[in-house]
Design a protein around this motif. Structure first.
Motif, PDB file in Angstrom:
ATOM      1  N   ALA A  43       0.837  -1.201   0.000  1.00 39.58           N
ATOM      2  CA  ALA A  43       0.000   0.000   0.000  1.00 39.58           C
ATOM      3  C   ALA A  43       0.871   1.250   0.000  1.00 39.58           C
ATOM      4  O   ALA A  43       0.618   2.192  -0.755  1.00 39.58           O
ATOM      5  CB  ALA A  43      -0.941  -0.007   1.208  1.00 39.58           C
ATOM      6  N   ILE A  69      -8.197   5.991  -1.059  1.00 35.83           N
ATOM      7  CA  ILE A  69      -7.983   4.624  -0.582  1.00 35.83           C
ATOM      8  C   ILE A  69      -9.304   4.099  -0.052  1.00 35.83           C
ATOM      9  O   ILE A  69     -10.061   4.823   0.603  1.00 35.83           O
ATOM     10  CB  ILE A  69      -6.887   4.589   0.501  1.00 35.83           C
ATOM     11  N   TRP A  71     -11.400   0.265   1.364  1.00 39.70           N
ATOM     12  CA  TRP A  71     -11.222  -1.071   1.930  1.00 39.70           C
ATOM     13  C   TRP A  71     -12.201  -2.009   1.250  1.00 39.70           C
ATOM     14  O   TRP A  71     -13.402  -1.735   1.186  1.00 39.70           O
ATOM     15  CB  TRP A  71     -11.476  -1.054   3.442  1.00 39.70           C
ATOM     16  N   VAL A  78      -6.677  -3.400   1.206  1.00 38.79           N
ATOM     17  CA  VAL A  78      -6.718  -1.970   0.914  1.00 38.79           C
ATOM     18  C   VAL A  78      -6.669  -1.813  -0.598  1.00 38.79           C
ATOM     19  O   VAL A  78      -5.919  -2.517  -1.277  1.00 38.79           O
ATOM     20  CB  VAL A  78      -5.512  -1.244   1.564  1.00 38.79           C
TER      21      VAL A  78
END
Length: 138
Positions: A43, A69, A71, A78
């Motif tokens: 990430a 970003i 989830w 991520v």
């Protein structure tokens, strides 16, 4: 993601999925790139690679409008999402594929134009201290 309507899935890339989307507010067609980041290290790496794209402004480079970003609970990962201008209909790859399908050759002037645009874009990236990852492979 709720600001966009998915219109089409494009060819998957090296690090994720690319979607053709429409902005719900403006109706503009955009490209949405989703990069899966299975761990914190990936990430951070993806974010470091992507952040400089927000500052790029060149006529021969697709503009990154925003990134965020998210989830993905289905895969517990991520997701880095980049929203970019849409080169879907007039990318170099599309033009080359069309020419191949039609069994046509490009004229010298067209080739010179393409090469000039690519060279100009690469020179600009280098002034920004950015090296395209595909160039590093060779």
């Amino acid at each position: 993601m709720e600001n966009y309507v998915i219109l089409d899935a494009m060819c998957p890339g090296s690090f994720g999925t690319t979607l053709l989307v429409s902005d719900r507010k403006t109706g503009l067609e955009l490209t949405l790139k989703k990069t899966e980041c299975l761990d914190e290290g990936r990430a951070n790496e993806a974010l470091q690679e992507a952040l400089p794209l927000l500052g790029i402004s060149h006529p021969n480079i697709v503009r990154c409008k925003e990134m965020f970003i998210s989830w993905d609970k289905e895969i517990s990962s991520v997701i880095l999402i980049m929203v970019m201008d849409c080169p879907y209909t007039d990318s170099l790859s599309t033009i080359i594929s069309h020419q191949r399908d039609e069994k046509k050759r490009f004229g010298k002037k067209v080739i010179e134009t393409f090469l000039g645009q690519m060279t100009d874009a690469l020179a600009y990236l280098h002034t920004q201290n950015i090296i395209h990852r595909f160039l590093v492979r060779f």
